[in-house]
Scaffold this motif. Sequence first.
Motif, PDB file in Angstrom:
ATOM      1  N   ASP A   1     -40.911 -13.874  38.269  1.00 41.06           N
ATOM      2  CA  ASP A   1     -42.505 -14.164  38.098  1.00 41.06           C
ATOM      3  C   ASP A   1     -42.440 -14.578  36.741  1.00 41.06           C
ATOM      4  N   GLU A   2     -43.635 -15.327  36.344  1.00 40.88           N
ATOM      5  CA  GLU A   2     -43.824 -15.813  35.084  1.00 40.88           C
ATOM      6  C   GLU A   2     -44.860 -14.762  34.435  1.00 40.88           C
ATOM      7  N   LEU A   3     -44.813 -14.335  33.143  1.00 45.35           N
ATOM      8  CA  LEU A   3     -45.812 -13.685  32.543  1.00 45.35           C
ATOM      9  C   LEU A   3     -45.905 -14.232  31.117  1.00 45.35           C
ATOM     10  N   GLN A   4     -47.285 -13.790  30.667  1.00 42.46           N
ATOM     11  CA  GLN A   4     -47.423 -14.205  28.998  1.00 42.46           C
ATOM     12  C   GLN A   4     -47.592 -12.968  28.195  1.00 42.46           C
ATOM     13  N   THR A   5     -46.879 -12.888  27.109  1.00 45.09           N
ATOM     14  CA  THR A   5     -47.248 -11.906  26.153  1.00 45.09           C
ATOM     15  C   THR A   5     -48.619 -11.848  25.489  1.00 45.09           C
ATOM     16  N   LYS A   6     -48.903 -10.801  24.816  1.00 42.33           N
ATOM     17  CA  LYS A   6     -50.261 -10.890  24.073  1.00 42.33           C
ATOM     18  C   LYS A   6     -50.443 -12.179  23.004  1.00 42.33           C
ATOM     19  N   THR A   7     -49.116 -12.603  22.628  1.00 44.63           N
ATOM     20  CA  THR A   7     -49.301 -13.508  21.670  1.00 44.63           C
ATOM     21  C   THR A   7     -48.991 -14.878  22.140  1.00 44.63           C
ATOM     22  N   GLY A   8     -49.003 -15.013  23.440  1.00 41.40           N
ATOM     23  CA  GLY A   8     -49.199 -16.331  24.216  1.00 41.40           C
ATOM     24  C   GLY A   8     -47.861 -16.979  24.621  1.00 41.40           C
ATOM     25  N   LEU A   9     -46.622 -16.061  24.441  1.00 44.66           N
ATOM     26  CA  LEU A   9     -45.477 -16.445  24.883  1.00 44.66           C
ATOM     27  C   LEU A   9     -45.157 -16.412  26.394  1.00 44.66           C
ATOM     28  N   TRP A  10     -44.763 -17.507  26.983  1.00 49.03           N
ATOM     29  CA  TRP A  10     -44.664 -17.568  28.538  1.00 49.03           C
ATOM     30  C   TRP A  10     -43.303 -17.225  28.858  1.00 49.03           C
ATOM     31  N   PHE A  11     -43.148 -16.493  29.772  1.00 47.50           N
ATOM     32  CA  PHE A  11     -41.774 -15.955  30.104  1.00 47.50           C
ATOM     33  C   PHE A  11     -41.533 -15.793  31.502  1.00 47.50           C
ATOM     34  N   LYS A  12     -40.375 -16.030  31.983  1.00 45.30           N
ATOM     35  CA  LYS A  12     -39.928 -15.579  33.419  1.00 45.30           C
ATOM     36  C   LYS A  12     -38.951 -14.352  33.392  1.00 45.30           C
ATOM     37  N   VAL A  13     -39.225 -13.415  34.394  1.00 47.58           N
ATOM     38  CA  VAL A  13     -38.611 -12.331  34.534  1.00 47.58           C
ATOM     39  C   VAL A  13     -37.989 -12.277  35.658  1.00 47.58           C
ATOM     40  N   GLN A  14     -36.759 -11.885  36.081  1.00 42.11           N
ATOM     41  CA  GLN A  14     -36.008 -11.665  37.202  1.00 42.11           C
ATOM     42  C   GLN A  14     -35.339 -10.190  37.209  1.00 42.11           C
ATOM     43  N   PHE A  15     -35.010  -9.897  38.346  1.00 43.18           N
ATOM     44  CA  PHE A  15     -34.256  -8.711  38.531  1.00 43.18           C
ATOM     45  C   PHE A  15     -32.936  -8.729  39.224  1.00 43.18           C
ATOM     46  N   LYS A  16     -31.951  -8.463  38.487  1.00 38.71           N
ATOM     47  CA  LYS A  16     -30.677  -8.598  38.875  1.00 38.71           C
ATOM     48  C   LYS A  16     -29.534  -7.740  38.304  1.00 38.71           C
ATOM     49  N   ARG A  17     -28.669  -7.249  39.081  1.00 46.24           N
ATOM     50  CA  ARG A  17     -27.495  -6.264  38.371  1.00 46.24           C
ATOM     51  C   ARG A  17     -28.163  -5.189  37.444  1.00 46.24           C
ATOM     52  N   ASP A  18     -29.165  -4.519  38.127  1.00 45.97           N
ATOM     53  CA  ASP A  18     -29.637  -3.534  37.555  1.00 45.97           C
ATOM     54  C   ASP A  18     -30.278  -3.768  36.402  1.00 45.97           C
ATOM     55  N   LYS A  19     -30.762  -4.948  35.887  1.00 53.79           N
ATOM     56  CA  LYS A  19     -31.599  -5.253  34.483  1.00 53.79           C
ATOM     57  C   LYS A  19     -32.577  -6.077  34.807  1.00 53.79           C
ATOM     58  N   LEU A  20     -33.757  -6.310  33.944  1.00 53.59           N
ATOM     59  CA  LEU A  20     -34.413  -7.309  34.260  1.00 53.59           C
ATOM     60  C   LEU A  20     -34.163  -8.339  33.250  1.00 53.59           C
ATOM     61  N   TYR A  21     -34.023  -9.587  33.618  1.00 50.90           N
ATOM     62  CA  TYR A  21     -33.666 -10.756  32.899  1.00 50.90           C
ATOM     63  C   TYR A  21     -34.790 -11.657  32.468  1.00 50.90           C
ATOM     64  N   VAL A  22     -35.059 -11.978  31.126  1.00 50.38           N
ATOM     65  CA  VAL A  22     -35.973 -12.732  30.639  1.00 50.38           C
ATOM     66  C   VAL A  22     -35.444 -13.863  30.200  1.00 50.38           C
ATOM     67  N   GLU A  23     -36.267 -15.019  30.466  1.00 51.38           N
ATOM     68  CA  GLU A  23     -36.099 -16.385  29.801  1.00 51.38           C
ATOM     69  C   GLU A  23     -37.413 -17.171  29.606  1.00 51.38           C
ATOM     70  N   GLY A  24     -37.458 -18.377  29.013  1.00 49.86           N
ATOM     71  CA  GLY A  24     -38.389 -18.967  28.837  1.00 49.86           C
ATOM     72  C   GLY A  24     -38.919 -19.496  30.141  1.00 49.86           C
ATOM     73  N   ALA A  25     -40.192 -19.818  30.656  1.00 48.72           N
ATOM     74  CA  ALA A  25     -40.666 -19.917  31.498  1.00 48.72           C
ATOM     75  C   ALA A  25     -40.434 -21.632  31.636  1.00 48.72           C
ATOM     76  N   THR A  26     -40.168 -21.946  32.738  1.00 45.70           N
ATOM     77  CA  THR A  26     -39.865 -23.505  33.112  1.00 45.70           C
ATOM     78  C   THR A  26     -41.151 -24.476  33.068  1.00 45.70           C
ATOM     79  N   ASN A  27     -42.184 -24.042  33.386  1.00 47.55           N
ATOM     80  CA  ASN A  27     -43.335 -24.913  33.803  1.00 47.55           C
ATOM     81  C   ASN A  27     -44.394 -25.103  32.507  1.00 47.55           C
ATOM     82  N   HIS A  28     -43.908 -24.822  31.194  1.00 45.97           N
ATOM     83  CA  HIS A  28     -44.801 -24.811  29.956  1.00 45.97           C
ATOM     84  C   HIS A  28     -44.196 -25.487  28.991  1.00 45.97           C
ATOM     85  N   THR A  29     -44.756 -25.867  27.864  1.00 47.04           N
ATOM     86  CA  THR A  29     -44.486 -26.665  26.815  1.00 47.04           C
ATOM     87  C   THR A  29     -43.210 -25.997  26.219  1.00 47.04           C
TER      88      THR A  29
END
Length: 102
Positions: free
Chosen positions: A19-47
């Motif tokens: 899923d893609e989410l946004q922090t309160k400061t406006g930073l978009w990120f993508k989060v996935q769950f695998k191997r017992d952890k949540l993995y966060v990376e930059g969202a792909t469809n934003h500047t």
Amino acid sequence: MNGEVLWNSIISKLSSSGDELQTKTGLWFKVQFKRDKLYVEGATNHTPSSKLSMKRSISKKDFLFVCLYYNRWVDNEIGIRNEVTRKSRNTAYIFALIEKFK
């Protein structure tokens, strides 16, 4: 709020592609769950300026730690912001997850 219940809820609700989410400061990120952890990376469809510069992982332990402070943080209790961010570099992302899935 029970952090353990929320962790399990987030895991069960995340789509297989993440899923893609946004922090309160406006930073978009993508989060996935695998191997017992949540993995966060930059969202792909934003500047490029809104993308994370690195990938991060969020352990259950880190998530539960930040959950303990969430209510006190949003109530603006003095000193909590510095204490939590000193101990967890993922605070903004965890708070965005809490807001979306609570």
